[in-house]
Motif scaffolding. Structure first.
Motif, PDB file in Angstrom:
ATOM      1  N   ASP A 194      -6.708  20.011 -54.278  1.00  0.00           N
ATOM      2  CA  ASP A 194      -7.128  21.402 -54.102  1.00  0.00           C
ATOM      3  C   ASP A 194      -7.069  21.907 -52.664  1.00  0.00           C
ATOM      4  O   ASP A 194      -7.276  23.098 -52.425  1.00  0.00           O
ATOM      5  CB  ASP A 194      -8.525  21.629 -54.692  1.00  0.00           C
ATOM      6  N   LEU A 195      -6.770  21.033 -51.706  1.00  0.00           N
ATOM      7  CA  LEU A 195      -6.562  21.491 -50.333  1.00  0.00           C
ATOM      8  C   LEU A 195      -5.137  21.203 -49.865  1.00  0.00           C
ATOM      9  O   LEU A 195      -4.408  22.114 -49.456  1.00  0.00           O
ATOM     10  CB  LEU A 195      -7.562  20.827 -49.375  1.00  0.00           C
ATOM     11  N   PHE A 196      -4.735  19.954 -49.940  1.00  0.00           N
ATOM     12  CA  PHE A 196      -3.424  19.557 -49.420  1.00  0.00           C
ATOM     13  C   PHE A 196      -2.278  19.823 -50.395  1.00  0.00           C
ATOM     14  O   PHE A 196      -1.107  19.778 -50.001  1.00  0.00           O
ATOM     15  CB  PHE A 196      -3.438  18.078 -49.033  1.00  0.00           C
ATOM     16  N   ASN A 197      -2.598  20.035 -51.661  1.00  0.00           N
ATOM     17  CA  ASN A 197      -1.572  20.319 -52.673  1.00  0.00           C
ATOM     18  C   ASN A 197      -0.495  19.237 -52.733  1.00  0.00           C
ATOM     19  O   ASN A 197       0.698  19.528 -52.922  1.00  0.00           O
ATOM     20  CB  ASN A 197      -0.918  21.681 -52.406  1.00  0.00           C
ATOM     21  N   LEU A 198      -0.924  17.998 -52.579  1.00  0.00           N
ATOM     22  CA  LEU A 198       0.031  16.890 -52.679  1.00  0.00           C
ATOM     23  C   LEU A 198       0.556  16.744 -54.107  1.00  0.00           C
ATOM     24  O   LEU A 198       1.691  16.298 -54.316  1.00  0.00           O
ATOM     25  CB  LEU A 198      -0.632  15.581 -52.255  1.00  0.00           C
ATOM     26  N   PHE A 199      -0.278  17.086 -55.080  1.00  0.00           N
ATOM     27  CA  PHE A 199       0.090  17.016 -56.492  1.00  0.00           C
ATOM     28  C   PHE A 199      -0.705  18.088 -57.223  1.00  0.00           C
ATOM     29  O   PHE A 199      -1.669  18.634 -56.676  1.00  0.00           O
ATOM     30  CB  PHE A 199      -0.275  15.665 -57.142  1.00  0.00           C
ATOM     31  N   ASP A 200      -0.338  18.365 -58.472  1.00  0.00           N
ATOM     32  CA  ASP A 200      -1.260  19.092 -59.334  1.00  0.00           C
ATOM     33  C   ASP A 200      -2.122  18.026 -60.023  1.00  0.00           C
ATOM     34  O   ASP A 200      -1.913  16.820 -59.846  1.00  0.00           O
ATOM     35  CB  ASP A 200      -0.526  20.006 -60.313  1.00  0.00           C
ATOM     36  N   TRP A 201      -3.090  18.471 -60.822  1.00  0.00           N
ATOM     37  CA  TRP A 201      -4.016  17.487 -61.391  1.00  0.00           C
ATOM     38  C   TRP A 201      -3.337  16.536 -62.372  1.00  0.00           C
ATOM     39  O   TRP A 201      -3.670  15.347 -62.430  1.00  0.00           O
ATOM     40  CB  TRP A 201      -5.189  18.202 -62.051  1.00  0.00           C
TER      41      TRP A 201
ATOM     42  N   ALA B 147      -2.850   9.779 -45.177  1.00  0.00           N
ATOM     43  CA  ALA B 147      -1.641   9.936 -44.374  1.00  0.00           C
ATOM     44  C   ALA B 147      -1.463  11.388 -43.940  1.00  0.00           C
ATOM     45  O   ALA B 147      -1.105  11.669 -42.789  1.00  0.00           O
ATOM     46  CB  ALA B 147      -0.425   9.454 -45.161  1.00  0.00           C
ATOM     47  N   VAL B 148      -1.748  12.310 -44.840  1.00  0.00           N
ATOM     48  CA  VAL B 148      -1.639  13.729 -44.505  1.00  0.00           C
ATOM     49  C   VAL B 148      -2.712  14.118 -43.495  1.00  0.00           C
ATOM     50  O   VAL B 148      -2.454  14.881 -42.558  1.00  0.00           O
ATOM     51  CB  VAL B 148      -1.744  14.592 -45.774  1.00  0.00           C
ATOM     52  N   GLU B 149      -3.910  13.622 -43.676  1.00  0.00           N
ATOM     53  CA  GLU B 149      -4.993  13.919 -42.727  1.00  0.00           C
ATOM     54  C   GLU B 149      -4.629  13.469 -41.315  1.00  0.00           C
ATOM     55  O   GLU B 149      -4.905  14.171 -40.337  1.00  0.00           O
ATOM     56  CB  GLU B 149      -6.284  13.240 -43.181  1.00  0.00           C
ATOM     57  N   LYS B 150      -4.018  12.295 -41.216  1.00  0.00           N
ATOM     58  CA  LYS B 150      -3.635  11.791 -39.900  1.00  0.00           C
ATOM     59  C   LYS B 150      -2.529  12.641 -39.278  1.00  0.00           C
ATOM     60  O   LYS B 150      -2.513  12.862 -38.061  1.00  0.00           O
ATOM     61  CB  LYS B 150      -3.184  10.338 -40.021  1.00  0.00           C
ATOM     62  N   GLU B 151      -1.601  13.103 -40.105  1.00  0.00           N
ATOM     63  CA  GLU B 151      -0.519  13.944 -39.594  1.00  0.00           C
ATOM     64  C   GLU B 151      -1.043  15.291 -39.091  1.00  0.00           C
ATOM     65  O   GLU B 151      -0.474  15.896 -38.177  1.00  0.00           O
ATOM     66  CB  GLU B 151       0.519  14.175 -40.688  1.00  0.00           C
ATOM     67  N   ASP B 152      -2.132  15.751 -39.695  1.00  0.00           N
ATOM     68  CA  ASP B 152      -2.730  17.033 -39.312  1.00  0.00           C
ATOM     69  C   ASP B 152      -4.106  16.790 -38.712  1.00  0.00           C
ATOM     70  O   ASP B 152      -5.110  17.359 -39.127  1.00  0.00           O
ATOM     71  CB  ASP B 152      -2.837  17.942 -40.544  1.00  0.00           C
TER      72      ASP B 152
ATOM     73  N   LYS C  45      -5.576  17.695 -36.129  1.00  0.00           N
ATOM     74  CA  LYS C  45      -6.283  18.820 -35.500  1.00  0.00           C
ATOM     75  C   LYS C  45      -6.558  19.958 -36.481  1.00  0.00           C
ATOM     76  O   LYS C  45      -6.980  21.045 -36.077  1.00  0.00           O
ATOM     77  CB  LYS C  45      -5.477  19.331 -34.303  1.00  0.00           C
ATOM     78  N   ALA C  46      -6.330  19.701 -37.756  1.00  0.00           N
ATOM     79  CA  ALA C  46      -6.607  20.674 -38.816  1.00  0.00           C
ATOM     80  C   ALA C  46      -5.910  22.004 -38.584  1.00  0.00           C
ATOM     81  O   ALA C  46      -6.484  23.070 -38.789  1.00  0.00           O
ATOM     82  CB  ALA C  46      -8.119  20.878 -38.967  1.00  0.00           C
ATOM     83  N   VAL C  47      -4.644  21.944 -38.180  1.00  0.00           N
ATOM     84  CA  VAL C  47      -3.866  23.162 -37.923  1.00  0.00           C
ATOM     85  C   VAL C  47      -3.176  23.626 -39.204  1.00  0.00           C
ATOM     86  O   VAL C  47      -3.275  24.794 -39.601  1.00  0.00           O
ATOM     87  CB  VAL C  47      -2.826  22.919 -36.815  1.00  0.00           C
ATOM     88  N   ASP C  48      -2.456  22.726 -39.840  1.00  0.00           N
ATOM     89  CA  ASP C  48      -1.727  23.088 -41.060  1.00  0.00           C
ATOM     90  C   ASP C  48      -2.670  23.321 -42.243  1.00  0.00           C
ATOM     91  O   ASP C  48      -2.419  24.189 -43.078  1.00  0.00           O
ATOM     92  CB  ASP C  48      -0.722  21.992 -41.421  1.00  0.00           C
ATOM     93  N   TRP C  49      -3.740  22.529 -42.319  1.00  0.00           N
ATOM     94  CA  TRP C  49      -4.732  22.663 -43.372  1.00  0.00           C
ATOM     95  C   TRP C  49      -6.114  22.790 -42.733  1.00  0.00           C
ATOM     96  O   TRP C  49      -6.806  21.793 -42.524  1.00  0.00           O
ATOM     97  CB  TRP C  49      -4.698  21.449 -44.309  1.00  0.00           C
ATOM     98  N   PRO C  50      -6.527  23.989 -42.393  1.00  0.00           N
ATOM     99  CA  PRO C  50      -7.847  24.187 -41.761  1.00  0.00           C
ATOM    100  C   PRO C  50      -8.962  23.634 -42.643  1.00  0.00           C
ATOM    101  O   PRO C  50      -8.984  23.863 -43.859  1.00  0.00           O
ATOM    102  CB  PRO C  50      -7.944  25.713 -41.638  1.00  0.00           C
ATOM    103  N   ARG C  51      -9.866  22.882 -42.035  1.00  0.00           N
ATOM    104  CA  ARG C  51     -10.963  22.269 -42.775  1.00  0.00           C
ATOM    105  C   ARG C  51     -12.073  21.884 -41.820  1.00  0.00           C
ATOM    106  O   ARG C  51     -11.820  21.626 -40.640  1.00  0.00           O
ATOM    107  CB  ARG C  51     -10.463  21.029 -43.532  1.00  0.00           C
ATOM    108  N   GLN C  52     -13.310  21.842 -42.301  1.00  0.00           N
ATOM    109  CA  GLN C  52     -14.450  21.516 -41.456  1.00  0.00           C
ATOM    110  C   GLN C  52     -14.444  20.043 -41.045  1.00  0.00           C
ATOM    111  O   GLN C  52     -14.800  19.715 -39.926  1.00  0.00           O
ATOM    112  CB  GLN C  52     -15.754  21.855 -42.168  1.00  0.00           C
ATOM    113  N   LYS C  53     -14.071  19.186 -41.975  1.00  0.00           N
ATOM    114  CA  LYS C  53     -14.019  17.755 -41.693  1.00  0.00           C
ATOM    115  C   LYS C  53     -12.565  17.305 -41.680  1.00  0.00           C
ATOM    116  O   LYS C  53     -11.855  17.473 -42.666  1.00  0.00           O
ATOM    117  CB  LYS C  53     -14.790  16.961 -42.755  1.00  0.00           C
ATOM    118  N   ILE C  54     -12.151  16.718 -40.566  1.00  0.00           N
ATOM    119  CA  ILE C  54     -10.778  16.224 -40.477  1.00  0.00           C
ATOM    120  C   ILE C  54     -10.527  15.199 -41.574  1.00  0.00           C
ATOM    121  O   ILE C  54      -9.506  15.219 -42.256  1.00  0.00           O
ATOM    122  CB  ILE C  54     -10.505  15.605 -39.090  1.00  0.00           C
ATOM    123  N   SER C  55     -11.493  14.308 -41.761  1.00  0.00           N
ATOM    124  CA  SER C  55     -11.396  13.276 -42.785  1.00  0.00           C
ATOM    125  C   SER C  55     -12.775  13.077 -43.394  1.00  0.00           C
ATOM    126  O   SER C  55     -13.750  12.900 -42.672  1.00  0.00           O
ATOM    127  CB  SER C  55     -10.880  11.965 -42.174  1.00  0.00           C
ATOM    128  N   ASP C  56     -12.865  13.130 -44.701  1.00  0.00           N
ATOM    129  CA  ASP C  56     -14.155  13.061 -45.383  1.00  0.00           C
ATOM    130  C   ASP C  56     -14.242  11.787 -46.219  1.00  0.00           C
ATOM    131  O   ASP C  56     -13.218  11.195 -46.593  1.00  0.00           O
ATOM    132  CB  ASP C  56     -14.303  14.293 -46.281  1.00  0.00           C
TER     133      ASP C  56
END
Length: 225
Positions: free
Chosen positions: A170-177, A198-203, A205-216
């Motif tokens: 629901d945030l990164f859209n890596l897949f549908d459900w 892997a996506v969290e590490k690539e982003d 600084k939360a630029v491509d996917w703005p979010r409060q927690k970089i990694s949760d």
């Protein structure tokens, strides 16, 4: 039926505040709400999640809403004498519960946890990201939970996710459900978390996917019939 679980802390410097339950007739994911410095409680969110999880297992024979309400009452009693349970930031959790009993699958979601049920007719995704109600010190909060039931014969597979894991969809859209369920069926729920990290590490600084927690904290319980 086969049940698999995967969980990983969002940071290496702090323990996860997620909890997962796999009992004889019940599955659950509890996602501790990040505590503020002053919350009226001398215990941590992880402690509260542990107590609530233990109480839920103790009353797992009850319907999910009734079980959660009783578990909240019992967990509250454990620290009512030492903590201010009326404080608005008292420890709480978002929670997803699935109970399989009497040939029926019953689910409950309170807060931004997610239950995904793949049936023969449809894919049902249940999460409450709007009200942000959680399970804390007041059993009355359980009245706001989303609940439902499905004939077990129609259920193919089920996943319960904390919001830190659900962000893969629901945030990164890596897949549908449906694709996420296929991934977990093939490689296990830990692969979903691995790909998301892997996506969290690539982003970072939360630029491509703005979010409060970089990694949760991320937790998944997956059941395949």
């Amino acid at each position: 039926m086969r049940t698999q679980m995967a969980t990983e802390a969002g940071r290496t410097t702090a323990p996860s505040e997620d909890r997962a339950l796999v009992g004889p007739n019940l599955l659950a994911v509890l996602d501790g709400v990040t505590a503020k410095p002053e919350n009226g409680c001398e215990h941590g969110v992880g402690w509260f999640a542990d107590q609530l999880a233990a109480e839920i297992l103790r009353v797992a024979h009850l319907a999910p809403a009734e079980a959660l309400a009783k578990a909240v009452e019992q967990a509250a009693e454990l620290h009512a004498g030492t903590c201010d349970l009326d404080h608005p930031d008292s420890p709480s959790v978002a929670i997803a519960v699935v109970q399989i009993k009497d040939d029926v699958l019953r689910y409950l979601v309170l807060g931004d946890a997610t239950v995904v049920v793949d049936t023969r007719q449809e894919l049902r995704v249940v999460s409450d990201t709007k009200t942000q109600r959680t399970a804390g010190a007041k059993a009355a909060d359980v009245e706001h939970a989303l609940t439902g039931e499905i004939a077990l014969q129609d259920v193919r597979r089920v996943a319960l996710l904390s919001d830190g894991a659900a962000r893969a969809v629901d945030l990164f859209n890596l897949f549908d459900w449906r694709q996420a369920l296929e991934l977990m069926a093939a490689n296990g729920p830990d692969d979903l978390i691995r790909k998301m990290r892997a996506v969290e590490k690539e982003d970072a600084k939360a630029v491509d996917w703005p979010r409060q927690k970089i990694s949760d904290d991320a937790t998944v319980v997956y059941l395949d019939r």
